[in-house]
Design an enzyme around this catalytic site. Structure first.
Site, PDB file in Angstrom:
ATOM      1  N   HIS A   1      -0.821  62.573  71.966  1.00  0.00           N
ATOM      2  CA  HIS A   1      -0.043  62.316  70.123  1.00  0.00           C
ATOM      3  C   HIS A   1      -1.309  62.790  69.325  1.00  0.00           C
ATOM      4  O   HIS A   1      -2.436  62.877  69.495  1.00  0.00           O
ATOM      5  CB  HIS A   1       0.065  60.694  70.127  1.00  0.00           C
TER       6      HIS A   1
ATOM      7  N   GLU B   1      -4.070  59.604  72.338  1.00  0.00           N
ATOM      8  CA  GLU B   1      -3.967  59.696  70.831  1.00  0.00           C
ATOM      9  C   GLU B   1      -5.030  60.029  70.930  1.00  0.00           C
ATOM     10  O   GLU B   1      -5.885  59.850  71.103  1.00  0.00           O
ATOM     11  CB  GLU B   1      -3.578  57.990  69.714  1.00  0.00           C
TER      12      GLU B   1
ATOM     13  N   ASP C   1       4.421  65.462  66.600  1.00  0.00           N
ATOM     14  CA  ASP C   1       2.805  65.128  67.410  1.00  0.00           C
ATOM     15  C   ASP C   1       2.849  66.037  68.795  1.00  0.00           C
ATOM     16  O   ASP C   1       4.037  65.664  69.715  1.00  0.00           O
ATOM     17  CB  ASP C   1       2.276  64.000  66.960  1.00  0.00           C
TER      18      ASP C   1
ATOM     19  N   HIS D   1       4.079  65.206  72.804  1.00  0.00           N
ATOM     20  CA  HIS D   1       5.633  63.236  72.030  1.00  0.00           C
ATOM     21  C   HIS D   1       6.382  64.383  71.793  1.00  0.00           C
ATOM     22  O   HIS D   1       7.572  63.840  72.081  1.00  0.00           O
ATOM     23  CB  HIS D   1       4.373  62.514  71.223  1.00  0.00           C
TER      24      HIS D   1
END
Length: 203
Positions: free
Chosen positions: A42, A124, A172, A162
């Site tokens: 992400h 992330e 993303d 993602h």
């Protein structure tokens, strides 16, 4: 090409990274089948397009101040988390133990299976769709993927964006994420490098 750095990352029996900063989130629950077989990439920046500061930690721990920025009023009440954040300087922050179900993917499908949170690790990267990621982020990501593959063998070769598991809803990690740099020089997980799919190739 990025090389894999030596930061002495390892995973303890409680499924937390040694070598990362720990910032426990309340937003997790049990995996229904104790399965870990996918890693999802992400991106996140708070406020959007801005880097640094405490806001990502605050969001993932339920402490985001809705008054601190106009955008925060829209998201302050969200219950979301990821397993790991990689900041622009390569710092690793862990919010949820890997054996637990972090709330990062939302409505999602991978290889015909819904609810990817059940079996995925959410990673992330501090960034956004229209800016390149840093060398240190690729280095940290590569090392993290090596450690994950060593500890959770079912995840080896299963890496996706993602946007691929939530097409039309998410974008993303975005077009500036360079898939060719991911584990490209990690001999420990050569098989993973061979199976990486660019965004959109969810077959």
């Amino acid at each position: 090409m990025s090389t894999v750095p030596s930061q002495s990352l390892s995973i303890c029996p409680q499924h937390w990274l040694k070598g990362a900063r720990h910032c426990p989130s309340p937003f997790f629950n049990a995996r229904p089948n104790n399965e870990i077989s996918l890693a999802v990439i992400h991106n996140i920046s708070l406020p959007p397009g801005e880097f640094g500061g405490p806001h990502i930690d605050a969001l993932f721990t339920g402490k985001l101040d809705a008054q601190a920025h106009p955008y925060f009023a829209e998201i302050a009440g969200m219950e979301v988390s990821a397993h790991v954040l990689i900041r622009r300087d390569g710092e690793l922050v862990q919010y949820v133990a890997f054996d637990q179900r972090a709330w990062h993917a939302g409505k999602s499908t991978y290889k015909g299976r819904d609810n990817c949170n059940d079996f995925a690790i959410g990673i992330e990267l501090e960034g956004c769709d229209d800016q390149p990621f840093s060398d240190k982020q690729y280095d940290a990501l590569n090392e993290l993927l090596v450690v994950l593959a060593e500890n959770y063998p079912a995840i080896n070769g299963e890496l996706i964006g993602h946007s691929d598991i939530a097409p039309g809803r998410k974008t993303d990690p975005g077009p500036r994420f360079d898939w060719s740099r991911v584990v490209a020089t990690a001999p420990q997980v050569e098989a993973l490098a061979e199976h990486i799919r660019p965004p959109g190739e969810n077959t």
